[in-house]
Structure formats: structure tokens, C-alpha cells
Write an enzyme that holds these catalytic residues in place. Sequence first.
Site, PDB file in Angstrom:
ATOM      1  N   THR A 134       0.928  -1.343   0.003  1.00 31.89           N
ATOM      2  CA  THR A 134      -0.001  -0.104  -0.132  1.00 31.89           C
ATOM      3  C   THR A 134       0.917   1.193   0.245  1.00 31.89           C
ATOM      4  OG1 THR A 134      -1.389   1.371   1.315  1.00 31.89           O
ATOM      5  CG2 THR A 134      -0.213  -0.341   2.761  1.00 31.89           C
ATOM      6  N   ASP A 135       0.370   2.470  -0.517  1.00 32.64           N
ATOM      7  CA  ASP A 135       1.100   3.760  -0.356  1.00 32.64           C
ATOM      8  C   ASP A 135       1.114   4.231   0.984  1.00 32.64           C
ATOM      9  OD1 ASP A 135      -1.596   4.455   0.024  1.00 32.64           O
ATOM     10  OD2 ASP A 135      -1.669   5.803  -1.540  1.00 32.64           O
ATOM     11  N   GLU A 136       0.432   3.581   2.009  1.00 32.28           N
ATOM     12  CA  GLU A 136       0.269   4.074   3.386  1.00 32.28           C
ATOM     13  C   GLU A 136       1.686   3.951   4.028  1.00 32.28           C
ATOM     14  OE1 GLU A 136      -2.982   3.496   5.784  1.00 32.28           O
ATOM     15  OE2 GLU A 136      -4.487   3.498   4.017  1.00 32.28           O
ATOM     16  N   TYR A 182      -1.671  -0.691  10.857  1.00 29.86           N
ATOM     17  CA  TYR A 182      -1.969  -1.134   9.660  1.00 29.86           C
ATOM     18  C   TYR A 182      -0.745  -1.027   8.864  1.00 29.86           C
ATOM     19  CZ  TYR A 182      -3.353  -1.653   4.649  1.00 29.86           C
ATOM     20  OH  TYR A 182      -3.269  -1.874   3.506  1.00 29.86           O
ATOM     21  N   LYS A 186       2.291  -3.512   7.330  1.00 24.48           N
ATOM     22  CA  LYS A 186       2.530  -3.610   5.953  1.00 24.48           C
ATOM     23  C   LYS A 186       3.987  -3.228   5.458  1.00 24.48           C
ATOM     24  CE  LYS A 186      -0.134  -4.466   3.029  1.00 24.48           C
ATOM     25  NZ  LYS A 186      -0.478  -5.778   2.418  1.00 24.48           N
TER      26      LYS A 186
HETATM   27  P1  NAD Z   1      -9.986  -6.925   2.416  1.00 16.84           P
HETATM   28  O1  NAD Z   1      -9.825  -6.964   3.684  1.00 16.84           O
HETATM   29  O2  NAD Z   1     -11.066  -6.746   1.337  1.00 16.84           O
HETATM   30  O3  NAD Z   1      -9.556  -8.604   1.980  1.00 16.84           O
HETATM   31  C1  NAD Z   1      -8.640  -9.205   2.707  1.00 16.84           C
HETATM   32  C2  NAD Z   1      -8.637 -10.988   2.521  1.00 16.84           C
HETATM   33  O4  NAD Z   1      -7.681 -11.462   3.045  1.00 16.84           O
HETATM   34  C3  NAD Z   1     -10.016 -11.212   3.156  1.00 16.84           C
HETATM   35  O5  NAD Z   1     -10.654 -12.002   2.075  1.00 16.84           O
HETATM   36  C4  NAD Z   1      -9.559 -12.284   4.460  1.00 16.84           C
HETATM   37  O6  NAD Z   1     -10.599 -13.316   4.674  1.00 16.84           O
HETATM   38  C5  NAD Z   1      -8.215 -12.539   3.853  1.00 16.84           C
HETATM   39  N1  NAD Z   1      -7.345 -12.957   4.968  1.00 16.84           N
HETATM   40  C6  NAD Z   1      -7.181 -12.058   6.257  1.00 16.84           C
HETATM   41  N2  NAD Z   1      -6.228 -12.785   6.832  1.00 16.84           N
HETATM   42  C7  NAD Z   1      -5.987 -13.963   6.518  1.00 16.84           C
HETATM   43  C8  NAD Z   1      -4.801 -14.828   6.943  1.00 16.84           C
HETATM   44  N3  NAD Z   1      -4.378 -15.049   7.894  1.00 16.84           N
HETATM   45  N4  NAD Z   1      -4.956 -16.120   5.920  1.00 16.84           N
HETATM   46  C9  NAD Z   1      -5.633 -15.985   4.738  1.00 16.84           C
HETATM   47  N5  NAD Z   1      -6.343 -15.186   4.285  1.00 16.84           N
HETATM   48  C10 NAD Z   1      -6.667 -13.921   5.205  1.00 16.84           C
HETATM   49  O7  NAD Z   1      -8.495  -6.266   1.604  1.00 16.84           O
HETATM   50  P2  NAD Z   1      -8.368  -5.509   0.250  1.00 16.84           P
HETATM   51  O8  NAD Z   1      -8.944  -4.199   0.445  1.00 16.84           O
HETATM   52  O9  NAD Z   1      -8.865  -6.373  -0.672  1.00 16.84           O
HETATM   53  O10 NAD Z   1      -6.773  -5.522   0.484  1.00 16.84           O
HETATM   54  C11 NAD Z   1      -5.900  -6.719  -0.222  1.00 16.84           C
HETATM   55  C12 NAD Z   1      -4.677  -6.182  -0.338  1.00 16.84           C
HETATM   56  O11 NAD Z   1      -4.276  -5.231  -0.888  1.00 16.84           O
HETATM   57  C13 NAD Z   1      -4.131  -6.114   1.300  1.00 16.84           C
HETATM   58  O12 NAD Z   1      -2.783  -6.685   1.379  1.00 16.84           O
HETATM   59  C14 NAD Z   1      -3.871  -4.592   1.362  1.00 16.84           C
HETATM   60  O13 NAD Z   1      -2.911  -4.213   2.124  1.00 16.84           O
HETATM   61  C15 NAD Z   1      -3.598  -4.133  -0.106  1.00 16.84           C
HETATM   62  N6  NAD Z   1      -4.062  -2.759  -0.511  1.00 16.84           N
HETATM   63  C16 NAD Z   1      -5.453  -2.319  -0.290  1.00 16.84           C
HETATM   64  C17 NAD Z   1      -5.814  -1.291  -0.828  1.00 16.84           C
HETATM   65  C18 NAD Z   1      -7.294  -0.809  -0.689  1.00 16.84           C
HETATM   66  O14 NAD Z   1      -7.485   0.339  -1.065  1.00 16.84           O
HETATM   67  N7  NAD Z   1      -7.998  -1.553  -0.510  1.00 16.84           N
HETATM   68  C19 NAD Z   1      -4.732  -0.389  -1.366  1.00 16.84           C
HETATM   69  C20 NAD Z   1      -3.694  -0.801  -1.478  1.00 16.84           C
HETATM   70  C21 NAD Z   1      -3.146  -1.907  -0.930  1.00 16.84           C
HETATM   71  O1  DAU Z   2      -4.061   4.023   0.556  1.00 17.67           O
HETATM   72  C1  DAU Z   2      -4.467   2.556   0.454  1.00 17.67           C
HETATM   73  C2  DAU Z   2      -5.174   2.376   1.601  1.00 17.67           C
HETATM   74  O2  DAU Z   2      -6.452   2.712   1.381  1.00 17.67           O
HETATM   75  C3  DAU Z   2      -5.260   0.806   1.767  1.00 17.67           C
HETATM   76  O3  DAU Z   2      -3.933   0.362   2.224  1.00 17.67           O
HETATM   77  C4  DAU Z   2      -6.112   0.269   2.996  1.00 17.67           C
HETATM   78  O4  DAU Z   2      -6.359  -1.072   3.175  1.00 17.67           O
HETATM   79  C5  DAU Z   2      -7.539   0.878   2.721  1.00 17.67           C
HETATM   80  O5  DAU Z   2      -8.338   0.789   3.653  1.00 17.67           O
HETATM   81  C6  DAU Z   2      -7.504   2.521   2.338  1.00 17.67           C
HETATM   82  O6  DAU Z   2      -6.844   3.059   3.700  1.00 17.67           O
HETATM   83  P1  DAU Z   2      -8.018   4.448   4.222  1.00 17.67           P
HETATM   84  O7  DAU Z   2      -7.777   4.651   5.622  1.00 17.67           O
HETATM   85  O8  DAU Z   2      -7.525   5.562   3.098  1.00 17.67           O
HETATM   86  O9  DAU Z   2      -9.670   3.837   3.611  1.00 17.67           O
HETATM   87  P2  DAU Z   2     -10.742   4.157   4.315  1.00 17.67           P
HETATM   88  O10 DAU Z   2     -11.897   3.859   3.550  1.00 17.67           O
HETATM   89  O11 DAU Z   2     -10.932   3.631   5.746  1.00 17.67           O
HETATM   90  O12 DAU Z   2     -10.868   5.980   4.585  1.00 17.67           O
HETATM   91  C7  DAU Z   2     -10.464   6.758   3.379  1.00 17.67           C
HETATM   92  C8  DAU Z   2     -10.717   8.087   3.987  1.00 17.67           C
HETATM   93  O13 DAU Z   2     -12.031   8.494   4.522  1.00 17.67           O
HETATM   94  C9  DAU Z   2      -9.862   8.383   5.198  1.00 17.67           C
HETATM   95  O14 DAU Z   2      -9.284   9.547   5.146  1.00 17.67           O
HETATM   96  C10 DAU Z   2     -10.577   8.255   6.720  1.00 17.67           C
HETATM   97  C11 DAU Z   2     -11.903   8.654   6.030  1.00 17.67           C
HETATM   98  N1  DAU Z   2     -12.979   8.305   6.666  1.00 17.67           N
HETATM   99  C12 DAU Z   2     -13.297   6.787   6.526  1.00 17.67           C
HETATM  100  C13 DAU Z   2     -14.261   6.178   7.259  1.00 17.67           C
HETATM  101  C14 DAU Z   2     -14.555   4.646   7.291  1.00 17.67           C
HETATM  102  C15 DAU Z   2     -14.268   8.818   7.244  1.00 17.67           C
HETATM  103  O15 DAU Z   2     -13.941  10.082   7.386  1.00 17.67           O
HETATM  104  N2  DAU Z   2     -15.177   8.194   7.861  1.00 17.67           N
HETATM  105  C16 DAU Z   2     -15.329   6.911   7.870  1.00 17.67           C
HETATM  106  O16 DAU Z   2     -16.208   6.429   8.161  1.00 17.67           O
END
Ligand code: NAD
Ligand code: DAU
Length: 376
Positions: A134-136, A182, A186
Site C-alpha cells: 500500500t501507499d500508506e 496497519y 505492511k
Molecule cells: P480485504 O480486507 O477486502 O480482504 C482481505 C482478504 O484476506 C479477506 O478475504 C480475508 O479473509 C483474507 N485474510 C485475512 N487474513 C488472512 C489470513 N490470516 N490468512 C488467509 N487469508 C486472510 O482487503 P483488500 O482491500 O482487498 O486488500 C487486499 C490487499 O491489498 C491487502 O494486502 C491490502 O494491504 C492491499 N491494498 C489495499 C488497498 C485498498 O484500497 N483496499 C490499497 C492498496 C493496497
Molecule cells: O491508501 C491505500 C489504503 O486505502 C489501503 O492500504 C487500505 O487497506 C484501505 O483501507 C485504504 O485506507 P484508508 O484509511 O485511506 O481508507 P478508508 O476507506 O478507511 O478511509 C478513506 C478516508 O476516509 C480516510 O481519510 C478516512 C476517512 N473516513 C473513513 C471512514 C471509514 C471517514 O471520514 N469516515 C469513515 O467512516
Amino acid sequence: MKSIIITGGAGFIGSHVVRLFVNKYPEYRIINVDKLTYAGNLANLKDIENKPNYRFVKADICDFDTMYALMQEEQVTGIIHLAAESHVDRSIKDPFTFARTNVMGTLSLLQAAKLYWEALPEKYDGKRFYHISTDEVYGALEMTHPEGITPPFSTQASSEHHEAYGEDFFVETTKYNPHSPYSASKASSDHFVRAFHDTYGMPTIVTNCSNNYGPYQFPEKLIPLFINNIRHRKPLPVYGKGENVRDWLYVEDHARAIDLIFHQGTVAETYNIGGFNEWKNIDIIKVVINTVDRLLGRQEGEDMDLITYVTDRAGHDMRYAIDSRKLQAELGWEPSLQFEEGIEKTVRWYLEHQEWMDNITSGEYEKYYDDMYGKR
Ligand code: NAD
Ligand code: DAU
């Protein structure tokens, strides 16, 4: 033939990656390894679950023996690792779970792949360990705008956005500076992946992506949570002043990038993936409200009064913005969807799949999977 483990394939991004690989590469064997935590949902993969090149394995990536045995059994040549605990707010409440899955789980997969591949006559030849990050991990960018500098690109966001948000971007060499449990977990997993390349010669690749949006995202994340709340006229909890900035990418564009990088990326390299699409939370929330209202036949904007400012997230990163020009220049990838089109598609999808949403939020889907796969 390629035999690929995709971890976390029942989650949001993972399900799009599994779907793409299963449909695009009928000659590959795709093994989806997922523990089915609260975030894992096999309903995300209904359309491909009976394809002959697909297998689902309910397992925990932290279970080294099971991972090692599965790699041997399936003669695995590639791993695309997405399984993780992914929600920042949960990491603030329960950091141990994040360290366990994201750090120890990644290490368990790395070690299993190392032992399995190193014992083969050809060793690491033709193998790939691709870690999705992730970019985080880079921390937060300032919201400053040095005078007179033209934004390097503006394919999606207007230059007005760039003026408001700043000129700095995360590049592949930006120093790691994670702030939440988190992102710290990562970052740690990224370091382990790179260490396995540097120490053992494992052919690894890491990508760092910005915020994804699109179908099948668990409704604890901003966009699906707010779509559902607007529909049911529940308050929309905006953290702080709603001025934090995120760079949004349509999830299928991320899946396309993963496909390209898995096949054509250079071993040991890092690629940043982003949407060139920065939005302040409050602006995106207004777009979502207008879109939901319009698609539900309500007066556009009539639900603006659901916006409720609440206490800010602890350690809330101000701004993320990805510079993905390396990926663009080296592999020719760029986002395919304009944001307006992507958000319309996304809102429409959630409104048309209310049953999917209800199953998650009502606990129905918990029962369904307990019945199918045993109690979680
Ligand atoms: P998500 O939470 O929707 O899905 C995670 C999946 O991993 C789930 O299906 C869960 O059951 C599985 N999982 C969790 N723990 C596990 C374990 N111990 N063993 C096997 N499976 C397990 O997550 P997402 O948003 O789809 O993110 C997927 C990946 O991409 C993550 O590594 C996250 O850090 C990365 N990522 C997410 C975003 C985003 O915006 N969502 C952006 C950048 C990177
Ligand atoms: O940047 C990549 C990341 O993006 C991934 O690595 C993470 O897995 C993914 O969850 C996401 O992280 P964020 O924290 O940015 O996503 P989230 O949807 O939780 O929140 C987006 C923005 O909105 C953040 O600034 C927090 C804000 N927010 C979020 C929620 C859930 C609110 O203001 N209210 C809310 O209820």
C-alpha cells in the site's frame, strides 16, 4: 503450465484479481487461499467458482505447514499475495491481529516458498513471489503547493485539484514512514519480502497502490459504507474536517496492473500504482451523495444533511498521492476509467446488489459460511 496461489482472493481486491486470472488464463491453475475472516466472502466469486482452473482453499497464511504442503501439492510456480488485515480503524483497536497476519503471515508464505522452490532442481527459475502493498507505508504528504510548478500529470484530477492539494507524490524511492499499526505492519512485510530477495535470491516484486474503490468492497471502508448509509438515510461519519486527501483507483485497473506486473515486471523492483486522482474526503462524499440521490430518484443533494463531523481518526494521514509514471513508462499501464465514470459504475453496482450488502451487514453471510466451511 503455471500454478498460482492468490492469497486473500475472497476479499475486495483479491476477488477481482482471481476473476481476471481465472477468466483470462484458462491454461493456468489458480488456487485462492483465504481464511475467510469477516472480510472474506465467497459470494464475491460466485461467477467463477465452478471453473475447472479454479480451486478454493480455506486456510490461514500463518499456518506454515499447510502453506508448504499446498505449494508442494499444487507445484506452485507463482504467488500473488493479497491476504491481509486491511482496515486502519481496526488496526488502531487491535494491532496484534495486524502484526500476526500481515507480518507473520507474509513471513510464513515466504519461508514456505523458499523451502519448496529451493528444493527443486530448477530452484527459483520461472518463479515469482509478488507482494501487494500500500501507499500508506510512505506516510503522509503535505498539502502544500509551491508556486509556479506545473503538476507532472493530470489525467484524471483537474489541475485545480493539484493546486489545492500539492505537488509532492510518493515515488518508489520515497522513504518509509508508516503511522498506523496497519501501515507499520505492511511496511514490515514489505521489508521481509525484499530481504528474501536480497538474502536468498527469491524472485520477488512489491507494488504499492493507492486507495481502491469499486464493487465487492467491505462496507467498513469509506465509499461502500457511505453509499449504504445514504440509501438508508443513516448519518455519514466524516472524520475531522473531511479535508484529508486520498488518490482513488478503480479496482479493476489495479487488477490489470497486477496482471501486467506479475507477467512483465522486473524481479526485485517496486512499482507504485495510483489513479492520478486526488480528492478531499468531503468532496468525494458530496459526489457520492449526489450520485446515490440521483440514482435513487431523490433530489440531488437532498441527503447532504446526513454529513456528520466526528472525532478524527488517531494519527490520520493527511494526504496520499502516488506517482505511477515508472509503471506507465516501463510497462505502459495507466488507469482506464475516468473517476466520474468509475464512481457512477460503483454506486450503481452497490444499489443493484443490495442483497450482497444485506448479507454482510445482517450476519446472514456469516451463517452461510459457517454452514459451508465450519465455524470461523
Ligand atoms: P480485504 O480486507 O477486502 O480482504 C482481505 C482478504 O484476506 C479477506 O478475504 C480475508 O479473509 C483474507 N485474510 C485475512 N487474513 C488472512 C489470513 N490470516 N490468512 C488467509 N487469508 C486472510 O482487503 P483488500 O482491500 O482487498 O486488500 C487486499 C490487499 O491489498 C491487502 O494486502 C491490502 O494491504 C492491499 N491494498 C489495499 C488497498 C485498498 O484500497 N483496499 C490499497 C492498496 C493496497
Ligand atoms: O491508501 C491505500 C489504503 O486505502 C489501503 O492500504 C487500505 O487497506 C484501505 O483501507 C485504504 O485506507 P484508508 O484509511 O485511506 O481508507 P478508508 O476507506 O478507511 O478511509 C478513506 C478516508 O476516509 C480516510 O481519510 C478516512 C476517512 N473516513 C473513513 C471512514 C471509514 C471517514 O471520514 N469516515 C469513515 O467512516
